[in-house]
Enzyme design. Structure first.
Site, PDB file in Angstrom:
ATOM      1  N   ASP A  13      -4.150   2.088   4.267  1.00 49.79           N
ATOM      2  CA  ASP A  13      -5.828   1.997   4.086  1.00 49.79           C
ATOM      3  C   ASP A  13      -6.053   2.295   3.103  1.00 49.79           C
ATOM      4  O   ASP A  13      -8.063   2.225   3.180  1.00 49.79           O
ATOM      5  CB  ASP A  13      -6.055   0.878   4.723  1.00 49.79           C
ATOM      6  N   GLU A  14      -5.754   3.778   2.250  1.00 45.02           N
ATOM      7  CA  GLU A  14      -6.751   4.503   1.766  1.00 45.02           C
ATOM      8  C   GLU A  14      -7.529   4.232   0.525  1.00 45.02           C
ATOM      9  O   GLU A  14      -7.971   4.885  -0.245  1.00 45.02           O
ATOM     10  CB  GLU A  14      -5.485   5.571   1.231  1.00 45.02           C
ATOM     11  N   GLY A  15      -6.686   2.867   0.197  1.00 43.19           N
ATOM     12  CA  GLY A  15      -6.952   2.331  -1.304  1.00 43.19           C
ATOM     13  C   GLY A  15      -6.157   2.444  -2.769  1.00 43.19           C
ATOM     14  O   GLY A  15      -6.551   2.912  -3.930  1.00 43.19           O
ATOM     15  N   LYS A  16      -4.936   2.468  -2.171  1.00 41.72           N
ATOM     16  CA  LYS A  16      -3.844   2.736  -2.760  1.00 41.72           C
ATOM     17  C   LYS A  16      -3.880   1.771  -4.177  1.00 41.72           C
ATOM     18  O   LYS A  16      -3.465   2.150  -5.702  1.00 41.72           O
ATOM     19  CB  LYS A  16      -2.542   2.938  -2.425  1.00 41.72           C
ATOM     20  N   ALA A  39       1.455  -4.536   4.340  1.00 44.72           N
ATOM     21  CA  ALA A  39       1.271  -4.207   3.339  1.00 44.72           C
ATOM     22  C   ALA A  39       0.119  -4.768   2.620  1.00 44.72           C
ATOM     23  O   ALA A  39       0.294  -6.326   3.110  1.00 44.72           O
ATOM     24  CB  ALA A  39       1.565  -2.988   2.544  1.00 44.72           C
ATOM     25  N   GLY A  40      -1.155  -4.297   2.127  1.00 46.05           N
ATOM     26  CA  GLY A  40      -2.073  -5.377   1.924  1.00 46.05           C
ATOM     27  C   GLY A  40      -2.963  -4.678   0.814  1.00 46.05           C
ATOM     28  O   GLY A  40      -3.756  -3.092   1.160  1.00 46.05           O
ATOM     29  N   HIS A  41      -2.877  -4.383  -0.114  1.00 47.64           N
ATOM     30  CA  HIS A  41      -3.128  -3.464  -1.339  1.00 47.64           C
ATOM     31  C   HIS A  41      -4.855  -4.321  -2.088  1.00 47.64           C
ATOM     32  O   HIS A  41      -4.340  -5.353  -2.210  1.00 47.64           O
ATOM     33  CB  HIS A  41      -2.205  -3.367  -2.337  1.00 47.64           C
ATOM     34  N   THR A  42      -5.224  -4.088  -2.439  1.00 48.69           N
ATOM     35  CA  THR A  42      -6.779  -5.164  -2.955  1.00 48.69           C
ATOM     36  C   THR A  42      -7.248  -4.815  -3.751  1.00 48.69           C
ATOM     37  O   THR A  42      -6.932  -3.005  -4.402  1.00 48.69           O
ATOM     38  CB  THR A  42      -8.150  -5.292  -2.005  1.00 48.69           C
ATOM     39  N   GLN A 177       1.667   2.093   2.700  1.00 47.06           N
ATOM     40  CA  GLN A 177       1.111   2.447   4.663  1.00 47.06           C
ATOM     41  C   GLN A 177       0.662   4.168   3.988  1.00 47.06           C
ATOM     42  O   GLN A 177       0.360   4.127   3.203  1.00 47.06           O
ATOM     43  CB  GLN A 177       2.185   2.545   5.466  1.00 47.06           C
ATOM     44  N   THR A 253      -4.352  -7.367   5.572  1.00 44.92           N
ATOM     45  CA  THR A 253      -3.340  -8.654   6.016  1.00 44.92           C
ATOM     46  C   THR A 253      -3.465  -9.003   6.918  1.00 44.92           C
ATOM     47  O   THR A 253      -2.661 -10.659   7.232  1.00 44.92           O
ATOM     48  CB  THR A 253      -1.634  -7.371   6.188  1.00 44.92           C
ATOM     49  N   LYS A 284     -13.360   5.096  -2.096  1.00 48.79           N
ATOM     50  CA  LYS A 284     -14.364   5.066  -0.740  1.00 48.79           C
ATOM     51  C   LYS A 284     -15.643   6.567  -0.235  1.00 48.79           C
ATOM     52  O   LYS A 284     -16.388   5.840   0.724  1.00 48.79           O
ATOM     53  CB  LYS A 284     -14.266   4.181   0.558  1.00 48.79           C
ATOM     54  N   LEU A 285     -15.649   6.514  -1.223  1.00 54.82           N
ATOM     55  CA  LEU A 285     -16.845   8.110  -1.147  1.00 54.82           C
ATOM     56  C   LEU A 285     -18.291   7.063  -0.250  1.00 54.82           C
ATOM     57  O   LEU A 285     -18.856   7.807  -0.049  1.00 54.82           O
ATOM     58  CB  LEU A 285     -16.847   9.041  -2.615  1.00 54.82           C
ATOM     59  N   GLY A 363     -16.605   2.794  -5.934  1.00 52.54           N
ATOM     60  CA  GLY A 363     -16.845   1.334  -5.633  1.00 52.54           C
ATOM     61  C   GLY A 363     -15.432   0.956  -5.567  1.00 52.54           C
ATOM     62  O   GLY A 363     -14.909   1.504  -6.183  1.00 52.54           O
TER      63      GLY A 363
HETATM   64  P1  IMP Z   1       4.123  -2.822  11.009  1.00 55.05           P
HETATM   65  O1  IMP Z   1       4.518  -1.989  10.010  1.00 55.05           O
HETATM   66  O2  IMP Z   1       4.046  -4.423  10.834  1.00 55.05           O
HETATM   67  O3  IMP Z   1       5.626  -2.884  12.125  1.00 55.05           O
HETATM   68  O4  IMP Z   1       3.010  -2.067  11.810  1.00 55.05           O
HETATM   69  C1  IMP Z   1       3.612  -0.865  13.165  1.00 55.05           C
HETATM   70  C2  IMP Z   1       1.657   0.149  12.747  1.00 55.05           C
HETATM   71  O5  IMP Z   1       1.711   0.171  11.150  1.00 55.05           O
HETATM   72  C3  IMP Z   1       0.607  -1.233  13.367  1.00 55.05           C
HETATM   73  O6  IMP Z   1      -0.048   0.103  13.455  1.00 55.05           O
HETATM   74  C4  IMP Z   1      -0.213  -1.157  12.125  1.00 55.05           C
HETATM   75  O7  IMP Z   1      -0.738  -1.769  11.813  1.00 55.05           O
HETATM   76  C5  IMP Z   1       0.462  -0.492  10.768  1.00 55.05           C
HETATM   77  N1  IMP Z   1      -0.144  -1.060   9.419  1.00 55.05           N
HETATM   78  C6  IMP Z   1       1.535  -1.430   9.539  1.00 55.05           C
HETATM   79  N2  IMP Z   1       1.158  -1.581   8.002  1.00 55.05           N
HETATM   80  C7  IMP Z   1      -0.195  -1.254   7.386  1.00 55.05           C
HETATM   81  C8  IMP Z   1      -0.686  -1.322   5.784  1.00 55.05           C
HETATM   82  O8  IMP Z   1      -0.619  -1.802   4.977  1.00 55.05           O
HETATM   83  N3  IMP Z   1      -2.306  -0.350   6.746  1.00 55.05           N
HETATM   84  C9  IMP Z   1      -2.081   0.111   7.458  1.00 55.05           C
HETATM   85  N4  IMP Z   1      -1.686   0.034   8.850  1.00 55.05           N
HETATM   86  C10 IMP Z   1      -0.529  -0.380   8.606  1.00 55.05           C
HETATM   87 MG    MG Z   2      -4.063  -2.143   3.219  1.00 50.43          MG
END
Ligand code: IMP
Ligand code: MG
Length: 372
Positions: A13-16, A39-42, A177, A253, A284-285, A363
């Site tokens: 979640d660094e903002g990649k 992963a959740g990339h916005t 991640q 996510t 995100k400064l 931003g």
């Molecule tokens: P998993 O990847 O779903 O097995 O989760 C393992 C750990 O990684 C947990 O602490 C999740 O919250 C974290 N995690 C997995 N994917 C992400 C991501 O994309 N961003 C931040 N944390 C993540």
């Molecule tokens: Mg994310």
């Protein structure tokens, strides 16, 4: 640079997503090398916000995207993601999925949902990688006929990327991640089940290590973590809550509130090392706008002795004493002009990490980006 890895230097979640979308305008291919729908990339473009889980962020700017063999793919969710992009007017014809990527099944998700310790995203990631390493997994090519919507995308990503590099094309290898969630180099066992670090990129798309020209590390201007595990600079107070609200720190996510804290330079020095980071991009400064004081952890101490090497033992990490340095905050960042206090903050980070900072994001939109 023809072949660049973009890697998260903290806990994800660094903002990649934003950084890759910004860089993508100068590249031909964006390929992901590990993870899956955890992963959740916005990516924000004008009035549209895209939340990507499996498809690399380059798709938004119309680039060729690839899902590497190192990923674990949930075909059902992937089809949904492609549909959503298509209905938002994004072209989805230039997708390649590695035939050797493993499949996440319903069983994997059911099993993952039983987790109470790690705080996983429940996307079946750990169980799918478990089956892969136990040599009993299912690969995408095995089930291609059952999912004709994605069958046409399946091919040999390794050959495709190597050929593209031979032709002088520009490729971004997109990490998911972050470094401290790496299964080998992170805060084990509170990690994800793949190699998130830059070295994982070679394995996860099938290229040789000498192919990589540059490693870009993405750092959020403070730290967040979602799920369990050690987090030395975590703030369990109003300040942590303020960062969470200002930064909208809730999981893309899972929607879970993210744990928030100050920047940790001991951790970041380690991340520079294990990834071989050439250049840093800070995101995100702007979330720190209006803070009177901003703190940075500059070293750890155990029994009065300074620890310079980030501990691999989480028990040790839980007991370290933190040494902070304080910085004066700034009011606002207007018209891409960084106030002197913000410059002091990023200059200090750059000096301590002995790494240049090439870009600062202030931003969510592409416009909110300052090249240094
Ligand atoms: P998993 O990847 O779903 O097995 O989760 C393992 C750990 O990684 C947990 O602490 C999740 O919250 C974290 N995690 C997995 N994917 C992400 C991501 O994309 N961003 C931040 N944390 C993540
Ligand atoms: Mg994310």
């Amino acid at each position: 640079m023809p072949c660049t890895v973009v890697v998260g230097m903290q806990f994800g979640d660094e903002g990649k997503g934003k950084i890759i979308d910004f860089l993508a305008k100068n590249v031909d291919i964006v390929a992901r090398y590990q993870g899956g729908s955890n992963a959740g990339h916005t990516v924000v473009t004008g009035d549209k916000t895209f939340k990507l889980h499996q498809i690399p962020s380059g798709i938004i700017s119309g680039k060729e995207v690839m899902l590497g063999n190192g990923m674990v793919i949930d075909p059902v969710e992937l089809i949904q993601e492609i549909e959503q992009l298509r209905s938002a007017g994004i072209k989805t014809d230039k997708i390649a999925i590695s035939e050797s990527a493993h499949v996440v099944t319903e069983k994997h998700k059911e099993f993952d949902a039983k987790d109470t310790k790690i705080g996983t995203t429940r996307r079946g990631i750990g169980p799918a990688y478990t089956d892969k390493v136990a040599r009993q997994g299912i690969r995408i090519k095995d089930i291609a006929d059952n999912y004709p919507e994605i069958k046409k995308y399946i091919g040999n990503v390794s050959f495709k990327i190597n050929k593209a590099l031979d032709e002088g094309k520009n490729v971004i290898l997109e990490g998911a991640q972050g470094t401290l969630l790496d299964v080998d180099h992170g805060t084990y066992p509170f990690v994800t089940s793949s190699n998130t670090i830059a070295g994982g990129a070679c394995v996860g798309v099938g290229i040789g290590p000498k192919r990589i020209d540059k490693v870009i590390g993405v750092v959020k201007a403070y730290t967040t973590r979602v799920g369990g595990g050690p987090f030395p600079t975590e703030l369990n107070d109003e300040m942590g809550e303020k960062i969470r609200q200002n930064g909208n720190e809730f999981g893309t996510t899972t929607g879970r509130p993210r744990r928030c804290g100050w920047l940790d330079l001991v951790m970041l020095k380690y991340a520079v090392m294990v990834n071989g980071v050439d250049e840093i991009m800070i995101t995100k400064l702007d979330v720190l706008n209006g803070f009177n004081e901003i703190k940075v952890c500059v070293s750890y101490e155990v029994d009065g002795e300074e620890i310079t090497e980030f501990p691999s033992d989480i028990k040790e990490l839980e007991v370290v004493k933190l040494v902070y340095q304080s910085f004066k905050g700034w009011k606002n960042i207007e018209n891409k002009n960084l106030p002197q206090e913000a410059k002091d903050y990023i200059d200090f980070i750059s000096k301590e990490l002995k790494t240049p900072i090439a870009l600062v994001s202030v931003g969510p939109d592409r416009e909110h980006t300052i090249l240094l």
